[in-house]
Motif scaffolding. Structure first.
Motif, PDB file in Angstrom:
ATOM      1  N   GLY A 140      23.015  55.294  80.616  1.00  0.00           N
ATOM      2  CA  GLY A 140      23.493  54.062  80.000  1.00  0.00           C
ATOM      3  C   GLY A 140      23.307  52.856  80.901  1.00  0.00           C
ATOM      4  O   GLY A 140      23.010  52.967  82.092  1.00  0.00           O
TER       5      GLY A 140
ATOM      6  N   THR B  12      26.838  47.712  80.794  1.00  0.00           N
ATOM      7  CA  THR B  12      27.902  47.477  79.811  1.00  0.00           C
ATOM      8  C   THR B  12      28.582  48.783  79.423  1.00  0.00           C
ATOM      9  O   THR B  12      29.811  48.841  79.313  1.00  0.00           O
ATOM     10  CB  THR B  12      27.340  46.776  78.560  1.00  0.00           C
ATOM     11  OG1 THR B  12      26.742  45.536  78.978  1.00  0.00           O
ATOM     12  CG2 THR B  12      28.425  46.496  77.547  1.00  0.00           C
ATOM     13  N   GLU B  13      27.808  49.834  79.234  1.00  0.00           N
ATOM     14  CA  GLU B  13      28.384  51.135  78.874  1.00  0.00           C
ATOM     15  C   GLU B  13      29.185  51.737  80.024  1.00  0.00           C
ATOM     16  O   GLU B  13      30.119  52.500  79.796  1.00  0.00           O
ATOM     17  CB  GLU B  13      27.279  52.114  78.484  1.00  0.00           C
ATOM     18  CG  GLU B  13      26.582  51.750  77.191  1.00  0.00           C
ATOM     19  CD  GLU B  13      25.353  52.607  76.974  1.00  0.00           C
ATOM     20  OE1 GLU B  13      25.378  53.404  76.010  1.00  0.00           O
ATOM     21  OE2 GLU B  13      24.393  52.477  77.748  1.00  0.00           O
ATOM     22  N   ASN B  14      28.815  51.401  81.256  1.00  0.00           N
ATOM     23  CA  ASN B  14      29.477  51.984  82.420  1.00  0.00           C
ATOM     24  C   ASN B  14      30.576  51.113  83.011  1.00  0.00           C
ATOM     25  O   ASN B  14      31.273  51.545  83.924  1.00  0.00           O
ATOM     26  CB  ASN B  14      28.435  52.324  83.492  1.00  0.00           C
ATOM     27  CG  ASN B  14      27.680  53.581  83.133  1.00  0.00           C
ATOM     28  OD1 ASN B  14      28.251  54.673  83.158  1.00  0.00           O
ATOM     29  ND2 ASN B  14      26.414  53.450  82.754  1.00  0.00           N
TER      30      ASN B  14
END
Length: 170
Positions: A67, A70-72
């Motif tokens: 990812g 933003t996902e992390n």
């Protein structure tokens, strides 16, 4: 002669005990007996209990290796928040060590110095992790109002932080 006197006493004790149980039994029976005769059971409505759905707890954030930043970000924040909870005076190395232990790649990290050029504690420490070409940047200290984080694009230099950073050689 003693035997003759004991017999009536035993007999009267038994009679008294029996009478007490008889009266007690009748009084209890009177409490439960109905004077209207045999009763016919009447159906009563049964309450149907529908189980209410239990709210599902949000899954704890986890590293998404494929990812983007933003996902992390939720996981990055959770790791740093836990590090600060364990040690509110954490310094740069503590942030980097916590992120490495959580699975972030140390080779893509940067951290600013813990002290100023005069040796005083830094008002704010910044640290970053390059994840798939994007930056997760964290900052903590009195001048930043506590822990803050942001997702930012990778700089043209291939780094996340501007200016002098500390070498991560541990």
């Amino acid at each position: 002669m003693a035997r003759i006197l004991d017999a009536p006493v035993r007999h009267s004790r038994r009679a008294t005990t029996g009478a007490v149980f008889l009266v007690l039994g009748l009084s209890l029976a009177g409490c439960t007996a109905s004077s209207a005769g045999p009763s016919t059971p009447t159906p009563s409505p049964t309450a149907s209990v529908t189980p209410s759905p239990t709210p599902t707890e949000a899954a704890a954030p986890a590293l998404v290796p494929e990812g983007g930043a933003t996902e992390n970000l939720p996981y990055f924040d959770a790791v740093i928040t836990a590090a600060l909870a364990a040690d509110p005076t954490a310094a740069g190395r503590s942030y980097i060590d916590a992120l490495v232990a959580a699975g972030f790649d140390k080779a893509g990290m940067q951290v600013t110095s813990d002290t100023t050029t005069k040796g005083a504690p830094a008002d704010s420490i910044q640290f970053s992790a390059n994840i798939n070409g994007e930056c997760l940047i964290g900052q903590n200290g009195p001048s930043s109002g506590g822990y803050q984080s942001v997702v930012a694009p990778l700089l043209a230099t291939g780094t996340c932080l501007v200016g002098a950073t500390r070498q991560i050689d541990w």
